[in-house]
Design an enzyme around this catalytic site. Structure first.
Site, mmCIF file in Angstrom:
data_model
loop_
_atom_site.group_PDB
_atom_site.id
_atom_site.type_symbol
_atom_site.label_atom_id
_atom_site.label_comp_id
_atom_site.label_asym_id
_atom_site.label_seq_id
_atom_site.Cartn_x
_atom_site.Cartn_y
_atom_site.Cartn_z
ATOM 1 C CB SER A 151 44.266 22.492 10.157
ATOM 2 O OG SER A 151 45.168 22.970 9.190
ATOM 3 C CD GLU A 189 53.182 22.628 5.859
ATOM 4 O OE1 GLU A 189 52.409 21.674 5.730
ATOM 5 O OE2 GLU A 189 52.938 23.601 6.593
ATOM 6 C CD GLU A 192 42.343 29.946 -3.073
ATOM 7 O OE1 GLU A 192 41.598 29.448 -3.933
ATOM 8 O OE2 GLU A 192 43.034 29.250 -2.295
#
Length: 405
Positions: free
Chosen positions: A141, A261, A390
């Site tokens: 990230s 993950e 989402e």
């Protein structure tokens, strides 16, 4: 509601002779070796003394051959399947002791190396994960690339036999305890978004002990802890031999890591939620809240959700047994448990009443909530990490329902 109710569990299923033999083996080993002082100790809330003992326990598991059991034998594993991993998780839960692993190195980096690494990389890198020499943290990230990971802007350029990396990573879990960073960087800025990305393993320090072009800034969370860092890379160097899957092929490698993950522990994922549920029932009984029909209804709802999780785990195990693809099921499971956890812990806070708003006695300059409040605050992140809710809905919509992108 009765904890002793009859139910179908994986222990009741015929998983084959290999799984049956492995269950007998590990059940006996745990009976002989579990340290009494680690029974019911949660690594997430362990004291410093318990943490040290848990590390010794991890090393003992490694020496006994219970790390990386699905890896091929030539790389230190046992060549077993996900079914035996499920059996292992069940037996550790039965013994009420933590199943320690080598963290993200074992369950995120290793699958990528096994699928995409060269033979030389497998021989060199995998043993260092298993024996605990290399401890990894994740550099995916960025401030502008979270759910949209392909928007990353960290740059990698080749210089001789090294990759030189500059940029910023965010939410780097466990960075202060790690000595290796598995990192994504853009090595071909002219390529389309999902191409030109490279997956590389970066040493965090150089031989003299100083940082390898890295600066770690801890990020304090709502819980008062600082498990994450903002990681700044300024010409951090990694040998090209540490590039997994080849230059500019990092997106394919990343999909292997992200799939690992989101997968979770197949048949025991519901176990910590079941424990939390029964603890909440005890709280409701002690406070008298259980007399409120609305509270009973909420507890009944929670019980149902945990049972659904358990059956989802059995269904996923069924996929493994029949060789079906279960990536989409992993997305469904992740979405289900993460949203349940938030809703359940909010309800527990209401059941606890004013107690949920108080901090335990502690020094004025510290902030350390009790486990219930800590878990409630931490649950806010569970619908974000590992792919947001989402994103998971998009995966299900496109791959299961056939809806347009």
């Amino acid at each position: 509601m009765n904890r002793e109710r009859a139910m179908v569990t994986p222990d009741d299923l015929d998983l084959g002779l290999v799984a049956q033999s492995f269950r007998s083996e590990i059940r006996q080993w745990l009976s002989d070796n579990v340290p009494p002082g680690l029974i019911d100790v949660d690594p997430e809330s362990a004291t410093p003394t318990q943490t040290a003992e848990l590390q010794k326990w991890a090393d003992q598991l490694y020496r006994a051959g219970y790390m990386g059991i699905t890896w091929p034998e030539e790389y230190g594993g046992r060549g077993l399947s996900a079914i035996e991993v499920s059996v292992m998780n069940e037996e550790f839960d039965r013994a009420r002791v933590a199943r320690m692993t080598r963290g993200v190195g074992e369950w995120l980096v290793a699958p990528a190396i096994l699928k995409w690494g060269t033979e030389s990389q497998k021989q060199r890198l995998l043993p260092r994960i298993l024996d605990g020499t290399d401890v990894y943290c994740q550099g995916f990230s960025e401030p502008g690339a979270g759910s949209d990971l392909a928007a990353l802007s960290t740059v990698g350029r080749t210089e001789g036999d090294e990759l030189v990396i500059t940029g910023q990573k965010l939410w780097t879990s466990g960075a202060t305890r790690a000595n290796m960073l598995f990192c994504l960087c853009r090595t071909d800025p002219a390529a389309p978004r999902h191409r030109g990305i490279t997956y590389v393993l970066v040493p965090m320090r150089v031989p003299d002990g100083s940082f390898n072009g890295m600066e770690l800034n801890p990020i304090r969370q709502m819980t008062g802890e600082a498990d994450f860092t903002a990681t700044f890379l300024d010409a951090a160097r990694a040998p090209l031999d540490n590039v997994i899957g080849g230059l500019n092929n990092g997106w394919q490698v990343t999909m292997t890591t992200l799939g690992s993950e989101r997968g979770g522990s197949v048949t025991t994922q519901h176990v910590p939620f079941a424990k939390e549920f029964w603890q909440a029932v005890e709280i409701a009984r002690k406070t008298g809240a259980v007399e409120d029909s609305r509270v009973r209804q909420q507890l009944a709802w929670a019980f149902t959700q945990v049972e659904i999780m358990r059956y989802q785990g059995l269904a996923t195990l069924g996929d493994v047994l029949t060789g079906k693809e279960s990536d989409v099921r992993a997305s469904i499971n992740k979405m289900f448990w993460s949203e349940y956890s938030q809703a359940f812990l909010d309800r527990v806070a209401n059941i606890r009443g004013a107690e949920a708003m108080l901090l335990p006695a502690q020094p004025a300059d510290s902030y350390e909530p009790d486990n219930w409040t800590r878990n409630m605050l931490q649950s806010r992140s569970s619908t974000i990490w590992g792919g947001t809710a989402e994103v998971q809905r998009n995966i299900v919509a496109e791959r299961v329902l056939g809806l347009p992108r």
